[in-house]
Design a protein around this motif. Structure first.
Motif, short mmCIF file in Angstrom:
data_model
loop_
_atom_site.label_atom_id
_atom_site.label_comp_id
_atom_site.label_asym_id
_atom_site.label_seq_id
_atom_site.Cartn_x
_atom_site.Cartn_y
_atom_site.Cartn_z
N PHE A 57 69.44 67.29 52.97
CA PHE A 57 69.80 68.62 52.47
C PHE A 57 68.90 69.65 53.14
O PHE A 57 67.68 69.54 53.12
N ARG A 58 69.54 70.65 53.73
CA ARG A 58 68.78 71.76 54.31
C ARG A 58 69.66 73.00 54.31
O ARG A 58 70.89 72.93 54.34
N ARG A 59 69.01 74.15 54.26
CA ARG A 59 69.72 75.44 54.29
C ARG A 59 69.42 76.10 55.62
O ARG A 59 68.25 76.23 56.02
N LEU A 60 70.46 76.50 56.34
CA LEU A 60 70.30 77.09 57.67
C LEU A 60 70.77 78.54 57.65
O LEU A 60 71.84 78.85 57.12
N GLU A 61 69.96 79.42 58.22
CA GLU A 61 70.32 80.83 58.36
C GLU A 61 70.08 81.25 59.80
O GLU A 61 69.16 80.76 60.46
N VAL A 62 70.91 82.18 60.27
CA VAL A 62 70.77 82.73 61.61
C VAL A 62 70.41 84.20 61.50
O VAL A 62 71.04 84.95 60.74
N GLU A 63 69.38 84.60 62.22
CA GLU A 63 69.01 86.01 62.31
C GLU A 63 69.44 86.53 63.68
O GLU A 63 68.99 86.01 64.71
N SER A 64 70.30 87.51 63.69
CA SER A 64 70.83 88.03 64.96
C SER A 64 70.07 89.25 65.45
O SER A 64 70.38 89.78 66.52
N VAL A 65 69.11 89.74 64.68
CA VAL A 65 68.28 90.87 65.10
C VAL A 65 66.83 90.38 65.17
O VAL A 65 66.33 89.79 64.21
N PRO A 66 66.12 90.56 66.31
CA PRO A 66 66.55 91.32 67.49
C PRO A 66 67.42 90.55 68.47
O PRO A 66 67.96 91.14 69.39
N GLY A 67 67.56 89.24 68.30
CA GLY A 67 68.37 88.47 69.26
C GLY A 67 69.06 87.32 68.58
O GLY A 67 70.15 87.44 68.06
N PHE A 68 68.40 86.17 68.56
CA PHE A 68 68.92 84.98 67.89
C PHE A 68 67.72 84.18 67.42
O PHE A 68 66.79 83.92 68.18
N ALA A 69 67.72 83.80 66.14
CA ALA A 69 66.63 82.99 65.59
C ALA A 69 67.16 82.18 64.43
O ALA A 69 68.14 82.57 63.78
#
Length: 844
Positions: free
Chosen positions: A299-311
């Protein structure tokens, strides 16, 4: 590539089957009957396997005179006996991977046509089985098929030589002339088996999610049994829930979920423990209870941050993703043996790798790969197998084919918490943009709409990226979105430009022709004196098709920049020295890049080196060779990829900045020491400060602040002759145990070797009693790039700088079985000669 979480034991029909294969001119034989009386050279074959692996086993493969494998039809055949399974509800022939344009016959009757090596096929053969059976397969000539008239692409790529490959669902490995051996995948590269079972499970889908602190496992599958299903349940860990049973036209579907209270979390190993739970289903029929194990669940929770690029964030924490692009274990079989997989992925984990990318020019890996990544805590960036070309995604037949492929792969990969990112393609948007195509042609409906929708349906909780690279005004701009960064590397940009490039996330980077160890050089050259302009050597140096340079030229450029030596002169008059410096320089440039990207100044959130492992014996892009043995670059990257890490960046007139990185959950209290050394062993300054680095934090300190006075630490002001040549920064814990150490050399010069003396290098060997050995080194001077060579053993560190008066202990693990004898040779770039260290295990 078995059905996801296959649950019942296959029968043994093929366990003793003897396979053979032969080549026939294309189109000469249309059915197995045509093989009778034909003068062909049948040779033994292994299944799973390929034509190339059969040729290798038969001693018929020669890289200097390669067979054009695509030019022939290749026939495979085997005899097998039918199992006695009267209670079976089904007998199916299962084909987990057929590479090429294939046809299959069972006992002379046509059974299957297949044209996608990335799909699985199952055929009910209960009514066709005899007591004695013959299975025959043919893989038609790719060369002949590519001559068929088909619509032309809107653009062409130099990556491959025939643009019509865009119609074929096959790996591009072996068909890329610039950097792969001529060994395309042809044949039954995945398992063939006969399944005669009382309980058959198909169309299995299992996904996981987090609901607050609880983990939820969702399950659905079609069940076929010889007797009625009375009940079914799903379990994970100690929790179990009943499944709903619905009778459908094709059979019975069971579905439902189980909730795990306060579920343990799966983490990338750099940030926590990759915790997994056992999982399975129970099916009760009138005949009794059947229990079937599924893949372990995480079990894991994944999030994407698109600012300032990709993380990426996992479980709420920012993850700095570092690692490499995965290739394959064996270019002949296009697969990876379990033992080599564990060895190589463990090497990756130990180096600090927390992400690998499977690129669109490769193949989908087998189940064992993803299980190991689950276990070891390594994230996977998974491309779909599309690269560079203008694929005919609007053709009805092609579209149906790739849709089935995507769904099958997603249902399989959704079992694994390691799979974090799906990517539609490799370099398709870049290729179209670089060729001047209008923006509306860069991304089609398949990659922009249909494929992400399939991903969201079949594997929720993952990220989707349409192409790598992508984002920004142009897809390949370094400072926007996801990039393939070869500024340091192919484009010969200086190190000082790296911060200006402002790379946010690079899924390919830092491609260098990394020199392997001497044993591999001997393998390449057949024992002849190595000369890097020899055709046999140059054949294996990677290059971009059509370019007037190769990646050895790239390495030479940085050799001159780092060591101030002319590579042409070295090659002409001192080849051994050229190889020594070349072996070190590529890893040095990679380590400098990651030191910058992991620093407090950078907005970079991830970097994946192009190639973890070489495809063949070569000065290739891999940081380990084709045998899975580390090159110098592996160790140099290992020293900048750890969870508790000290890196140094050169800030010009602001001196050197020291960056203390703590990715763990506990604060670190200790000391930061800085020494300035004048070669060979004069300490011109030595100071330390107490430091506390908070959890999940990076602390930046100026070297001038630690020293407390101006010493021109990076020789930026140049007010006179250099007073020191190296800066040694050491981060220690409260007990003064070294956490991380970094050495910054302040002069661009080949370290001239000096005569070896007893004081220059002192060694002590020790047997550990469990097959491992330890060697401790001390020196009276700064040693550059200390190298161990221990046949049959793997050192845990290598190619490191050793400060004077500092002891360094290296542990050697046996590569095979334990040995009671150990010998290693020790050398350094600035010492003439080598030292031998021998140890014997004490007799019991």
């Amino acid at each position: 590539m078995t059905d996801p979480a296959l649950l019942t034991e296959p029968c043994e029909a093929f366990s003793g089957a003897s396979w053979s294969c032969c080549a026939v001119p294309p189109g000469m034989v249309s059915t197995p009957a045509g093989l009778e009386g034909l003068q062909t050279d049948w040779m033994p074959a292994a299944v799973p396997g390929t034509v190339a692996s059969a040729l290798r086993a038969a001693g018929k493969w020669d890289y200097q005179h390669p067979v054009d494998l695509d030019a022939y039809d290749w026939w495979f055949r085997a005899d097998f006996k039918s199992p006695l399974r009267s209670e079976a509800s089904s007998c199916e022939l299962c084909f987990d991977g057929l590479a090429g344009i294939s046809e299959v016959w069972l006992n002379g009757e046509g059974l299957l046509n297949a044209d996608n090596m990335f799909r699985t096929y199952r055929v009910d053969v209960a009514s066709a089985l005899l007591a004695e059976n013959e299975l025959v397969l043919v893989f038609r000539s790719m060369t002949a098929d590519l001559k068929k008239r088909r619509p032309r692409p809107r653009w062409k790529t130099n990556l491959i030589s025939n643009q019509q490959l865009r119609w074929q669902r096959t790996s591009l490995l072996g068909r890329i002339p610039g950097w792969t051996p001529p060994l395309p995948a042809i044949g039954p590269w995945r398992e063939i088996r006969l399944e005669c079972q009382s309980v058959v499970i198909r169309d299995l889908q299992r996904t996981t999610s987090l609901d607050g602190e609880d983990g939820v496992v969702n399950f659905s599958a079609e069940i076929q049994t010889s007797s009625a299903i009375e009940s079914a349940s799903l379990w994970a860990g100690d929790c179990e829930s009943d499944l709903a049973i619905v009778r459908e036209a094709k059979g019975v579907r069971v579905s439902g979920s189980v909730r795990v209270r306060n579920a343990p979390l799966w983490w990338p190993h750099t940030h926590g423990q990759p915790q997994l739970l056992e999982c399975g289903i129970k099916i009760r029929t009138a005949s009794g209870l059947c229990e079937h194990a599924l893949e372990r669940v995480g079990f894991r929770r994944l999030e994407v941050e698109s600012v300032p690029g990709f993380a990426l964030r996992v479980n709420g924490e920012a993850i700095y993703c570092r690692g490499a692009c995965w290739t394959i274990g064996d270019i002949f079989t296009h697969s990876s043996a379990p033992e080599s997989l564990r060895h190589e992925l463990t090497l990756a984990r130990d180096a600090g790798v927390n992400m690998v990318r499977i690129g669109g020019t490769m193949t989908y890996e087998g189940d064992a790969f993803y299980r190991l990544c689950d276990e070891l805590g390594i994230l996977v960036w998974q491309d779909f197998m599309f690269a560079n070309m203008d694929y005919p995604v609007d053709d009805a037949g092609f579209s149906e084919n790739i849709t089935i492929e995507a769904r099958q792969q997603l249902d399989r990969l959704a079992q694994h918490p390691c799979v974090a990112v799906y990517c539609g393609s490799s370099e398709i948007e870049q290729q179209a943009a670089m060729l001047g195509m209008p923006r509306e042609l860069w991304r089609n409906d398949w990659f922009g709409e249909r494929l992400p929708a399939i991903c969201a349906e079949h594997h929720p909780g993952t990220a989707y990226v349409p192409s790598s690279p992508s984002g920004g005004v142009l897809p390949f701009h370094a400072a926007s979105g996801i990039t393939h960064y070869y500024g340091i590397g192919a484009y010969l940009r200086p190190m000082r430009e790296l911060r200006q490039a402002d790379v946010k996330f690079t899924t390919e980077c830092l491609g260098f022709a990394n020199i392997p160890e001497p044993e591999v050089i001997d393998e390449i050259m057949g024992g002849s004196l190595p000369v890097t302009h020899h055709p046999r050597w140059k054949q294996r140096v990677p290059r971009d098709t059509g370019a007037g340079w190769d990646f050895e030229d790239v390495r030479d450029h940085y050799l001159e920049e780092v060591f101030g030596a002319d590579p042409v002169t070295l090659r002409c008059f001192d080849m051994p020295r050229y190889l020594e410096l070349s072996r070190v320089v590529s890893g040095e440039m990679m380590a400098r890049a990651f030191a910058e990207w992991r620093s407090g100044h950078s907005r970079n959130a991830g970097g994946l080196v192009w190639f973890f492992k070489d495809l063949w014996a070569a000065s290739g892009w891999g940081i380990v060779d084709h045998h899975g043995m580390p090159k110098a670059a592996y160790y140099q990257l290992k020293r900048v990829w750890q969870s508790r890490q000290l890196t140094i960046t050169d800030e010009g007139l602001d001196g050197l900045h020291l960056h203390l990185i703590n990715e763990t959950t506990a604060p670190i209290t200790g000391f930061l020491e800085v020494q300035l050394l004048r070669e060979p062993n004069v300490v011109t300054a030595h100071h330390e400060v107490e430091v506390v680095v908070e959890p999940r934090a990076t602390k930046m300190i100026s070297a001038d602040e630690v020293i407390g006075a101006f010493h021109d630490v990076n020789y930026a002001y140049r007010f006179g002759p250099q007073t020191h040549h190296a800066v040694v920064a050491t981060w220690m814990d409260e007990k003064r145990k070294v956490i991380s150490e970094s050495v910054h050399l302040t002069r661009c010069k080949d370290p001239e070797p000096q005569p070896l003396t007893a004081e220059a290098l002192q060694t002590e060997g020790e047997a550990m009693g469990n097959g491992t050995f330890r060697v401790t080194l001390t020196s009276d001077r700064l040693l550059h790039a200390v190298r161990f060579s221990a046949k049959g053993f793997l050192p845990d560190d290598n190619y490191f700088h050793l400060p004077p008066g500092r002891s360094k202990t290296v542990t050697f693990s046996p590569l095979g079985g334990p040995s009671d004898k150990f010998r290693t040779y020790v050398e350094a770039l600035n010492l003439l000669g080598e030292v031998s260290v021998e140890v014997k295990q004490p007799s019991e």
